[in-house]
Design a protein around this motif. Structure first.
Motif: not given
Lengths: 485, 360
Positions: B119, B122-123, B126, B130
């Motif tokens: 997670c 992923y952040c 981005m 984000v």
């Protein structure tokens, strides 16, 4: 025998004044299609050729306003100025230079005439095809809003917008897309409110999109949406002209496609899913209450089934004793694990919804009755499904219809959260929620974060987020400017 | 990322340490001393933060990693990456102990930790914006859940639990205060991210520091007041406090509330990965941002897979020297070096312009 060499379709062919050649080219390009009407006529001493598409023109207007005057009162000289100033004075017309334009116009309902020896043609605006009358929007019913919805004819749709926004700043720009379909798209914007960069970007994206034909706004949506893959879309959809006008006043760009009653606008943010036109007709406290209910419904429709599954499998201690006993006593009688049961019922519900939607209305009701009887009564009585689970599914289903614009992502996310809740419990649901929030925050349609004004916090825009301020204090323009800044 | 988002992100990251504070890993303190150790920590941090405040109030818009000497730049990056990976390790270790004792006792939860790392990755992929927005959205959620615990246990506070401070001497509160200081690596975040913060970082650090420490003081004070000596026997006293919170007829909300704490570890790991990624890209300019994030996340994944048994992990958490050493380098030495460099450059510019005006 004279052989005429016909150029290939899509090459721009100028009108050269030779009616025979023009006729041959049109016939070749259209394959002598049954609805293409090519007629020779004589107006005084001038030979002419008319081109039209059967059923697309108003034949009465063609006869009375164009062909009739041309024959009764023919122009003295072979000159279009003479025709427009003296003969055909009641119909709008434009001069065109290529055969391609002539065919495109004819297909759009124009009546085109060529004169022998003239290197241009006249295209008269006499569209008169059958169309559905303006009706109440089906997917965006409002209690206190207008009863008018968009129709399939984009000119009517433009009129519906103009009727509500009688400003010279309202701009319509017509673009054409689709190699075969030649579909018309109308870009709507309000000069002075819209960011010119946004307008240019929209035009650029539509220009870059390559289609054979565009039959629905859904074709355009991916090209106008954000580049990051997300469950949510940065493109809004509406069927209501009043909603579209409100969006244009907020500085957004509207896109009306010929042939569909659904218009789209960009940029679109999550908060707009909470809003409806009725909010602005109701008093602020009630509008705020409704928005809170919508937000709650969104959370329920995404998280409730997953949380229920997580609770019954991993965190039973959270239930008070009586409720826990009641739930577990019923769940123990069913043959499926809770997670499988939840997935199954949701899938059955989706099948029923889809069947009810696609079938004729008369049969659709039967689907609802069968669904209610079989799922609601027989399955519980037979011990296949536990009643608490059915209550959860029913509550979730009703909640998911509160925000119909995002039904798709909600339906899929719900299943994802059921699986996560059933395998990792609450902790998994929070991890899923984190991933979902990252997914939502990662999209910024045209520079405006999708989660604005909540994140990044834009205090001034809060007056029309969940809390709806009274009209005396609310000025919507500042909101968009603030968010963009 | 805006300064508000940075504030919230740092807050969530720091709160994590207090939420999963383990008194049994050091020596338990009584009520008064628990409050005193936070106060001592705050005073030390206020002093330590002075060069950071100076640096953040400065006008320089240059990246923190921009250096004239390439060797120094590489050394600096390597130290920062090492520090970030170390803090990731101890944060995940802390959470692992919490997860294996509270969430799913006696289970191997490395898979769970890997999902958290994913997670975070992923952040980071981005982007920083984000990360900031995600922190902003969850900030209210965390503050609400913690406030709910505090409010629902207000009736259980016993003033007798606030035993006099310094009853057992100054040594332990001081040690714990220093421990608290060493864990506040968040002070380094605004220094590192200064050039990426919209709205600037002027007058940022002290408001953040005082607000956060005040919140922590309330949490620790509340926990001491409610649990008293019972808290000393608990592995995670704040979790024990959470177990006591009720909502009407619902009496066990601990799973619901503690699950929200996952957000804190996620934010913490994400920012560590982000900073490490930036450093890696500086050392190897040809490596793309996304690839660098993947490399760092893979290192974090490796750390998780190699994570040892709980006992060994707890020994790691007891060591105050390692985090303190990294804290001193990142929060004190590096900002001072940057400050001196900036001042030197300013003087050079002034001298140059003075010479130019004299020549004219």
């Amino acid at each position: 025998m004279n052989y005429i060499s016909v150029p290939k379709r899509r090459e721009d062919v100028n009108i050269d004044g030779n009616l025979e050649l023009t006729k041959a080219i049109v016939e070749n390009w259209t394959g002598k299609s049954a609805d293409i009407i090519l007629r020779d006529f004589v107006a005084g001493k001038i030979k002419g050729l008319s081109l039209s598409c059967d059923g697309m023109c108003d034949s009465l207007q063609v006869t009375q306003a164009i062909l009739g005057p041309l024959k009764r009162n023919p122009p003295a000289v072979n000159n279009y100025d003479e025709v427009l100033k003296r003969v055909v004075t009641e119909v709008d017309a434009k001069e065109i230079k290529t055969i391609n334009e002539a065919i495109d116009d004819a297909m759009a309902g124009f009546f085109v005439i060529f004169f022998e020896g003239q290197k241009t043609a006249l295209s008269f605006s006499v569209q008169g095809f059958e169309q559905r009358s303006i009706d109440e929007p089906v997917s965006e019913v409002q209690e206190r809003g207008s009863r008018e919805g968009f129709t399939e004819n984009f000119k009517t749709n433009m009129t519906l917008i103009r009727k509500r926004l009688r400003s010279p700043d309202l701009r319509f720009e017509i673009l054409t897309t689709g190699v075969t379909g030649n579909n018309r798209i109308c870009l709507c914007s309000l000069n002075g409110r819209v960011d010119e960069k946004l307008l240019d970007e929209v035009k650029k994206r539509i220009g870059n999109a390559e289609f054979d034909t565009v039959l629905s706004t859904g074709y355009l949506q991916p090209f106008l949406d954000t580049d990051y893959p997300s469950f949510f879309s940065g493109v809004g959809i509406t069927e209501r002209p009043d909603t579209m006008v409100a969006k244009l006043c907020e500085g957004k760009v509207g896109i009306v496609l010929d042939g569909t009653p659904y218009a789209i606008y960009v940029p679109h943010i999550f908060a707009e899913n909470l809003h409806s036109f009725d909010d602005y007709a109701e008093r602020p406290f009630f509008a705020t209450f409704i928005r809170l209910l919508k937000l709650l419904s969104f959370l329920i429709s995404v998280l409730l089934p997953g949380m229920y599954v997580a609770l019954t499998i991993f965190h039973q201690e959270l239930f008070p004793g009586d409720i826990l006993f009641s739930i577990l006593s019923q769940e123990l009688q069913t043959p499926f694990p809770v997670m499988i049961e939840a997935i199954l019922i949701h899938l059955i519900f989706e099948v029923m919804r889809e069947a009810g939607l696609r079938m004729p209305k008369t049969v659709g009701h039967a689907v609802s009755i069968v669904g209610a009887l079989v799922i609601g009564d027989a399955a519980v009585t037979a011990g296949l499904i536990a009643a608490p689970m059915l209550i959860i599914v029913a509550l979730t289903a009703i909640s998911s219809f509160v925000m119909p614009q995002i039904y798709g992502p909600v339906a899929v996310l719900r299943l994802v959260f059921i699986v996560i809740g059933g395998t990792l419990g609450f902790y998994g649901i929070i991890l899923g929620l984190i991933a979902l929030v990252i997914n939502m925050t990662s999209i910024s349609p045209y520079g405006i974060p999708y989660t604005a004004p909540f994140s990044p916090i834009t205090l001034k825009a809060f007056r029309d987020f969940i809390w709806r301020q009274g009209w005396k204090k609310m000025s919507k323009k500042i909101e968009v400017d603030e968010m963009r800044r | 990322m805006t300064r508000v988002q940075l504030f919230m992100m740092m807050f969530l990251s720091r709160v994590f340490i207090t939420l999963l504070y383990m008194p049994t890993s050091t020596k338990s303190l009584n009520g008064g001393d628990s409050i005193l150790q936070i106060l001592i920590g705050t005073i030390i941090l206020v002093i330590v933060a002075y060069p950071i405040d100076k640096y953040l109030n400065g006008d320089t818009k240059e990246s923190f990693l921009k250096e004239k000497s390439r060797i120094f730049q590489i050394v600096e990056c390597v130290v920062i990456i090492a520090a970030m990976l170390f803090f990731t390790l101890i944060s995940l270790t802390r959470f692992n102990i919490f997860a294996t004792t509270v969430i799913f006792p006696a289970s191997d939860l490395r898979f769970f930790l890997l999902i958290i790392a994913l997670c975070s990755l992923y952040c980071v992929v981005m982007g920083l914006d984000v990360l900031g927005r995600t922190a902003e959205i969850f900030f209210g959620f965390i503050v609400f859940s913690i406030s709910f615990v505090l409010i629902s246990t207000v009736g259980r506070i016993e003033f007798i639990n606030f035993t006099p401070a310094l009853y057992d001497g100054i040594k332990e509160p001081l040690k714990q205060g220093l421990f608290s200081v060493s864990q506040t690596i968040e002070l380094f975040f605004p220094v590192f991210l200064k050039d990426k913060i919209k709205g600037g970082t002027k007058n940022f650090i002290y408001p953040w520091l005082l607000t956060t420490m005040a919140f922590l003081l309330i949490m620790v004070g509340w926990q001491s007041g409610v649990l008293g000596d019972y808290g000393k026997t608990q592995l995670f006293p704040l979790f024990s406090l959470t177990s006591l919170s009720t909502l009407g007829f619902v009496e066990r909300l601990d799973a619901f509330i503690t699950s929200s704490w996952l957000v804190c570890i996620f934010i913490r790991v994400a920012i560590f990965i982000y900073i490490s990624k930036d450093c890696l890209v500086t050392v190897f300019p040809k490596v793309k941002n996304k690839d660098a994030s993947l490399i760092i996340a893979a290192s974090v994944g490796l750390i998780i897979l190699l994570m040892k048994e709980n006992y060994s992990s707890r020994l790691l958490l007891e060591k105050i020297y390692y985090p303190f050493a990294f804290f001193v380098i990142l929060v004190i030495i590096l900002p001072i070096i940057k400050l001196m460099r900036n001042k030197h450059e300013e003087n050079n510019i002034n001298n140059t312009s003075l010479c130019a005006s004299n020549t004219i």
